[in-house]
Design a protein around this motif. Structure first.
Motif, PDB file in Angstrom:
ATOM      1  N   GLU A 100      53.584  50.874  27.378  1.00 43.05           N
ATOM      2  CA  GLU A 100      54.256  51.868  28.227  1.00 43.05           C
ATOM      3  C   GLU A 100      55.116  52.773  27.355  1.00 43.05           C
ATOM      4  OE1 GLU A 100      55.503  50.441  32.042  1.00 43.05           O
ATOM      5  OE2 GLU A 100      57.388  51.505  31.827  1.00 43.05           O
ATOM      6  N   TYR A 107      50.065  60.391  31.664  1.00 44.47           N
ATOM      7  CA  TYR A 107      49.946  59.368  30.637  1.00 44.47           C
ATOM      8  C   TYR A 107      49.200  58.156  31.194  1.00 44.47           C
ATOM      9  CZ  TYR A 107      51.395  55.686  27.402  1.00 44.47           C
ATOM     10  OH  TYR A 107      51.405  54.636  26.525  1.00 44.47           O
ATOM     11  N   TYR A 108      49.540  57.748  32.381  1.00 49.96           N
ATOM     12  CA  TYR A 108      48.894  56.579  32.974  1.00 49.96           C
ATOM     13  C   TYR A 108      47.461  56.867  33.412  1.00 49.96           C
ATOM     14  CZ  TYR A 108      53.403  54.259  33.288  1.00 49.96           C
ATOM     15  OH  TYR A 108      54.585  53.657  32.987  1.00 49.96           O
ATOM     16  N   THR A 113      45.100  55.739  27.180  1.00 45.12           N
ATOM     17  CA  THR A 113      46.417  55.090  27.188  1.00 45.12           C
ATOM     18  C   THR A 113      46.309  53.577  27.052  1.00 45.12           C
ATOM     19  OG1 THR A 113      47.484  56.828  28.471  1.00 45.12           O
ATOM     20  CG2 THR A 113      48.414  54.617  28.692  1.00 45.12           C
ATOM     21  N   TYR A 114      45.186  53.041  27.464  1.00 46.08           N
ATOM     22  CA  TYR A 114      45.037  51.595  27.618  1.00 46.08           C
ATOM     23  C   TYR A 114      44.274  50.982  26.453  1.00 46.08           C
ATOM     24  CZ  TYR A 114      46.607  52.885  32.215  1.00 46.08           C
ATOM     25  OH  TYR A 114      47.348  53.396  33.247  1.00 46.08           O
TER      26      TYR A 114
END
Length: 127
Positions: A100, A107-108, A113-114
């Motif tokens: 995070e 962003y999410y 992002t992951y």
């Protein structure tokens, strides 16, 4: 972090389904968690995400008011409750975990992002 989804299946249009993601490994509670879905031949689409604490959640406009993401850090799980499902919402659903680094929706919403992904669970909505 290893992620395993469950709870997919067949449901009639207008029905409800909850998919879950169980995480193993350390520091689950420090990761933002997201749900994406992908239909054959299409790009992976953002559905919903939760901050590490669960206090902030984000979802794509098309599911607002119908889908709810929640997480239980004590049990290392994240859920996606899906209500009023539509026949076109029949792809594979994936959960993902990422650091995070921002509190921004965009962003999410992007797969990059992951860092960790589950194998996916199939949801089939019949009309």
């Amino acid at each position: 972090v290893q992620l395993v989804e469950s709870g997919g299946g067949l449901v009639q249009a207008g029905g409800s389904l909850r998919v879950s993601c169980a995480a193993s490994g350390r520091s689950f509670s420090s990761y933002a968690m997201g749900w994406f879905r992908q239909a054959p031949g299409k790009e992976r689409e953002f559905v919903a995400a939760s901050s590490w604490s669960g206090r902030s959640t984000y979802s794509v406009n098309s599911v607002k008011g119908r889908f709810t993401i929640s997480r239980d850090n004590a049990k290392n799980t994240v859920h996606l409750q899906m209500n009023n499902l539509k026949p076109e919402e029949t792809p594979v659903y994936y959960c993902a975990a990422g650091l995070e680094l921002s509190g921004n929706y965009y962003y999410y919403a992007i797969p990059n992002t992951y860092d960790y992904w589950g194998q996916g669970t199939q949801v089939t909505v019949s009309s």
